[in-house]
Scaffold this motif. Sequence first.
Motif, PDB file in Angstrom:
ATOM      1  N   LEU A  19       1.030  -1.347  -0.094  1.00 47.55           N
ATOM      2  CA  LEU A  19       0.020   0.107   0.003  1.00 47.55           C
ATOM      3  C   LEU A  19       0.748   1.336   0.077  1.00 47.55           C
ATOM      4  CD1 LEU A  19      -2.766  -0.611   2.687  1.00 47.55           C
ATOM      5  CD2 LEU A  19      -3.145  -0.969   0.207  1.00 47.55           C
ATOM      6  N   ALA A  20       0.320   2.387  -0.576  1.00 45.34           N
ATOM      7  CA  ALA A  20       1.111   3.815  -0.705  1.00 45.34           C
ATOM      8  C   ALA A  20       0.213   4.457   0.283  1.00 45.34           C
ATOM      9  CB  ALA A  20       0.995   4.300  -1.967  1.00 45.34           C
ATOM     10  N   VAL A  21       0.937   4.841   1.368  1.00 40.21           N
ATOM     11  CA  VAL A  21       0.387   5.730   2.724  1.00 40.21           C
ATOM     12  C   VAL A  21       0.896   6.942   2.753  1.00 40.21           C
ATOM     13  CG1 VAL A  21       0.004   5.283   4.939  1.00 40.21           C
ATOM     14  CG2 VAL A  21      -0.284   3.399   3.713  1.00 40.21           C
ATOM     15  N   VAL A  22      -0.068   7.660   3.179  1.00 39.13           N
ATOM     16  CA  VAL A  22       0.326   9.299   3.631  1.00 39.13           C
ATOM     17  C   VAL A  22      -0.196   9.776   4.894  1.00 39.13           C
ATOM     18  CG1 VAL A  22      -1.363  10.335   2.343  1.00 39.13           C
ATOM     19  CG2 VAL A  22       0.861  11.489   2.475  1.00 39.13           C
ATOM     20  N   SER A  23       0.421  10.552   5.625  1.00 43.11           N
ATOM     21  CA  SER A  23      -0.126  11.041   6.827  1.00 43.11           C
ATOM     22  C   SER A  23      -1.475  11.673   6.473  1.00 43.11           C
ATOM     23  CB  SER A  23       0.694  12.122   7.398  1.00 43.11           C
ATOM     24  OG  SER A  23      -0.018  12.965   8.129  1.00 43.11           O
ATOM     25  N   ALA A  24      -2.638  11.729   7.187  1.00 44.68           N
ATOM     26  CA  ALA A  24      -3.921  12.050   7.206  1.00 44.68           C
ATOM     27  C   ALA A  24      -3.907  13.450   7.112  1.00 44.68           C
ATOM     28  CB  ALA A  24      -4.798  11.648   8.210  1.00 44.68           C
ATOM     29  N   LYS A  25      -2.713  14.214   7.477  1.00 43.93           N
ATOM     30  CA  LYS A  25      -2.569  15.595   7.361  1.00 43.93           C
ATOM     31  C   LYS A  25      -1.676  16.144   6.436  1.00 43.93           C
ATOM     32  CE  LYS A  25      -2.604  15.864  12.553  1.00 43.93           C
ATOM     33  NZ  LYS A  25      -1.974  16.196  13.803  1.00 43.93           N
ATOM     34  N   HIS A  26      -1.388  15.264   5.268  1.00 41.49           N
ATOM     35  CA  HIS A  26      -0.457  15.545   4.360  1.00 41.49           C
ATOM     36  C   HIS A  26      -1.273  16.330   3.257  1.00 41.49           C
ATOM     37  CE1 HIS A  26       2.409  15.492   1.063  1.00 41.49           C
ATOM     38  NE2 HIS A  26       3.325  15.129   1.778  1.00 41.49           N
ATOM     39  N   ALA A  27      -0.954  17.087   2.456  1.00 43.55           N
ATOM     40  CA  ALA A  27      -1.746  17.514   1.315  1.00 43.55           C
ATOM     41  C   ALA A  27      -1.994  16.632   0.289  1.00 43.55           C
ATOM     42  CB  ALA A  27      -0.737  18.627   0.653  1.00 43.55           C
ATOM     43  N   SER A  49      14.937   1.315   9.192  1.00 43.23           N
ATOM     44  CA  SER A  49      14.065   0.374   9.635  1.00 43.23           C
ATOM     45  C   SER A  49      12.500   0.960   9.054  1.00 43.23           C
ATOM     46  CB  SER A  49      14.017   0.350  10.991  1.00 43.23           C
ATOM     47  OG  SER A  49      13.495   1.248  11.790  1.00 43.23           O
ATOM     48  N   VAL A  50      11.591  -0.062   9.339  1.00 48.05           N
ATOM     49  CA  VAL A  50      10.233   0.133   8.878  1.00 48.05           C
ATOM     50  C   VAL A  50       9.588   1.136  10.013  1.00 48.05           C
ATOM     51  CG1 VAL A  50       7.872  -0.822   8.759  1.00 48.05           C
ATOM     52  CG2 VAL A  50       9.886  -2.128   7.707  1.00 48.05           C
ATOM     53  N   ASP A  51      10.102   0.934  11.229  1.00 53.34           N
ATOM     54  CA  ASP A  51       9.509   1.955  12.514  1.00 53.34           C
ATOM     55  C   ASP A  51       9.893   3.086  11.970  1.00 53.34           C
ATOM     56  OD1 ASP A  51       8.193  -0.202  13.550  1.00 53.34           O
ATOM     57  OD2 ASP A  51       9.911  -0.682  15.163  1.00 53.34           O
ATOM     58  N   LEU A  52      11.008   3.598  11.610  1.00 53.96           N
ATOM     59  CA  LEU A  52      11.699   4.987  11.247  1.00 53.96           C
ATOM     60  C   LEU A  52      10.873   5.399  10.146  1.00 53.96           C
ATOM     61  CD1 LEU A  52      15.353   4.689  11.870  1.00 53.96           C
ATOM     62  CD2 LEU A  52      13.751   5.986  13.113  1.00 53.96           C
ATOM     63  N   LYS A  53      10.609   4.562   8.944  1.00 52.16           N
ATOM     64  CA  LYS A  53       9.824   5.194   7.959  1.00 52.16           C
ATOM     65  C   LYS A  53       8.309   5.373   8.278  1.00 52.16           C
ATOM     66  CE  LYS A  53       8.637   2.022   4.823  1.00 52.16           C
ATOM     67  NZ  LYS A  53       8.470   0.996   3.664  1.00 52.16           N
ATOM     68  N   LYS A  54       7.946   4.542   9.313  1.00 57.28           N
ATOM     69  CA  LYS A  54       6.334   4.957   9.636  1.00 57.28           C
ATOM     70  C   LYS A  54       6.296   6.198  10.440  1.00 57.28           C
ATOM     71  CE  LYS A  54       4.326   1.222  10.779  1.00 57.28           C
ATOM     72  NZ  LYS A  54       3.733  -0.134  11.437  1.00 57.28           N
ATOM     73  N   ALA A  55       7.295   6.530  11.132  1.00 55.71           N
ATOM     74  CA  ALA A  55       7.142   7.671  12.098  1.00 55.71           C
ATOM     75  C   ALA A  55       7.396   8.842  11.212  1.00 55.71           C
ATOM     76  CB  ALA A  55       8.390   7.658  13.047  1.00 55.71           C
ATOM     77  N   ALA A  56       8.421   8.706   9.998  1.00 58.85           N
ATOM     78  CA  ALA A  56       8.410   9.846   9.200  1.00 58.85           C
ATOM     79  C   ALA A  56       7.360  10.360   8.293  1.00 58.85           C
ATOM     80  CB  ALA A  56       9.776   9.625   8.049  1.00 58.85           C
ATOM     81  N   VAL A  81       5.458  10.126   1.265  1.00 60.36           N
ATOM     82  CA  VAL A  81       4.477   9.041   0.895  1.00 60.36           C
ATOM     83  C   VAL A  81       5.423   7.668   1.217  1.00 60.36           C
ATOM     84  CG1 VAL A  81       2.948   7.630  -0.705  1.00 60.36           C
ATOM     85  CG2 VAL A  81       3.316   9.768  -0.970  1.00 60.36           C
ATOM     86  N   GLY A  82       4.676   6.725   2.004  1.00 55.22           N
ATOM     87  CA  GLY A  82       5.476   5.377   2.451  1.00 55.22           C
ATOM     88  C   GLY A  82       4.870   4.309   1.809  1.00 55.22           C
ATOM     89  N   LEU A  83       5.625   3.316   1.341  1.00 54.73           N
ATOM     90  CA  LEU A  83       5.155   1.922   0.930  1.00 54.73           C
ATOM     91  C   LEU A  83       5.138   0.953   1.889  1.00 54.73           C
ATOM     92  CD1 LEU A  83       6.594   1.834  -2.693  1.00 54.73           C
ATOM     93  CD2 LEU A  83       4.326   2.935  -1.919  1.00 54.73           C
ATOM     94  N   PHE A  84       4.296   0.272   2.327  1.00 54.53           N
ATOM     95  CA  PHE A  84       4.247  -0.445   3.388  1.00 54.53           C
ATOM     96  C   PHE A  84       3.172  -1.900   2.894  1.00 54.53           C
ATOM     97  CE2 PHE A  84       4.226   3.594   5.455  1.00 54.53           C
ATOM     98  CZ  PHE A  84       5.321   3.231   6.433  1.00 54.53           C
ATOM     99  N   TYR A  85       3.724  -3.117   3.490  1.00 53.85           N
ATOM    100  CA  TYR A  85       2.869  -4.020   3.421  1.00 53.85           C
ATOM    101  C   TYR A  85       1.608  -3.834   4.293  1.00 53.85           C
ATOM    102  CZ  TYR A  85       6.993  -6.852   2.765  1.00 53.85           C
ATOM    103  OH  TYR A  85       8.229  -7.498   2.205  1.00 53.85           O
ATOM    104  N   PRO A 107       6.811  13.278  -2.807  1.00 54.69           N
ATOM    105  CA  PRO A 107       8.156  12.762  -1.942  1.00 54.69           C
ATOM    106  C   PRO A 107       7.744  11.466  -1.525  1.00 54.69           C
ATOM    107  CG  PRO A 107       6.633  14.423  -0.947  1.00 54.69           C
ATOM    108  CD  PRO A 107       5.672  14.214  -2.043  1.00 54.69           C
ATOM    109  N   PHE A 108       8.817  10.557  -1.660  1.00 53.90           N
ATOM    110  CA  PHE A 108       8.570   9.437  -1.264  1.00 53.90           C
ATOM    111  C   PHE A 108       9.644   8.799  -0.137  1.00 53.90           C
ATOM    112  CE2 PHE A 108       6.030   8.268  -4.547  1.00 53.90           C
ATOM    113  CZ  PHE A 108       5.168   7.286  -4.236  1.00 53.90           C
ATOM    114  N   ILE A 109       9.410   8.246   0.866  1.00 55.95           N
ATOM    115  CA  ILE A 109      10.157   7.889   2.128  1.00 55.95           C
ATOM    116  C   ILE A 109      10.349   6.137   1.996  1.00 55.95           C
ATOM    117  CG2 ILE A 109      10.570   7.560   4.604  1.00 55.95           C
ATOM    118  CD1 ILE A 109       8.651   9.986   4.547  1.00 55.95           C
ATOM    119  N   MET A 110      11.680   5.719   1.913  1.00 56.68           N
ATOM    120  CA  MET A 110      11.706   4.223   1.612  1.00 56.68           C
ATOM    121  C   MET A 110      12.888   3.890   2.774  1.00 56.68           C
ATOM    122  SD  MET A 110       9.989   3.482  -1.227  1.00 56.68           S
ATOM    123  CE  MET A 110      10.876   2.180  -1.686  1.00 56.68           C
TER     124      MET A 110
END
Length: 301
Positions: free
Chosen positions: A167-175, A219-226, A233-237, A191-194
């Motif tokens: 899934l491509a995921v973004v913060s609910a507050k992001h544009a 790490s996945v946790d750091l990506k999630k926090a960012a 945008v982050g790509l996650f399982y 902008p992607f975070i990987m």
Amino acid sequence: MTFHQLEIFDAVVERLSITEAARKIKISQPSVSKQLRFLERECGLKLYVKSGRGIRITEEGRLLQTAARPILKQMEELRGSFLNRVADARATTLRVGSTPSPGAFFLPGVLKSFVKLHPKIHPTLRTGYPDAIKAMVLNGEVDIAVTTIPPAHPQIIEEPIASEEILAVVSAKHALASKRKLTERELAKAPFIMTTEGRIAEEIKKIGLHLNVVMWCESVDLKKAAVQAGLGVGLFYRGSAEAGLREGYFKALEMPRLKDIKIDCYVAYRKGVRLSPDLISLLSLLRHSSKQALALQASRH
């Protein structure tokens, strides 16, 4: 004077026969005679004499046996206690390895079900990237592992147990959170975070997607926090992102060709190692969880 020599002498005193003593302790008769000679030489005493077809223990030999008996008994108790503790430790621990993503979202639920069924078993979960997990399995550091890349080693059995969507995921507050789907043009600018290592980056490269990566995480946790902080945008399982989607701080975005990616998870364990009942139980839960995951994916499409 060694403990082994005292054990041999005790068997000789009990059987009054070197042949019978050798049979009892399962070593050769010449070895028994040799150790008795060493023991007599060290003590400087005659501990037994031949008597007909057997032997007779001298008074000095009786004194030695009387003194040695408590030591032999204590050693026997220590040996039994130690072996029981080792058996208990093996029976109450289960060492599980995992690459980061299954370790974050897939395994905890399975292990929770396992502990409910086996409350006396205490799993230990270790994480690492695929090469490290393969080494852990080969070196016996873990009993079983879940990995996103099959180990491909002749000494490892691997079995596919799950398939995960990305899934491509973004913060609910992001544009970008106001959008449902990214166009090709928006994708090129987003902008992607990987993460620096992992299957997702590999699969994105394979299908020829060129992303504007503004930040790399270890790490996945750091990506999630960012991503949660609104950096991109982050790509996650799917399983890794579902908590954020459910609680509302993440928003999923449709992205060109992302549905083409399915990443398999594999269970791996050492070939030739007898599986304990606990490991068999965990394997069964992993397989059952896999069937549930496939059914859930089918219901989404």
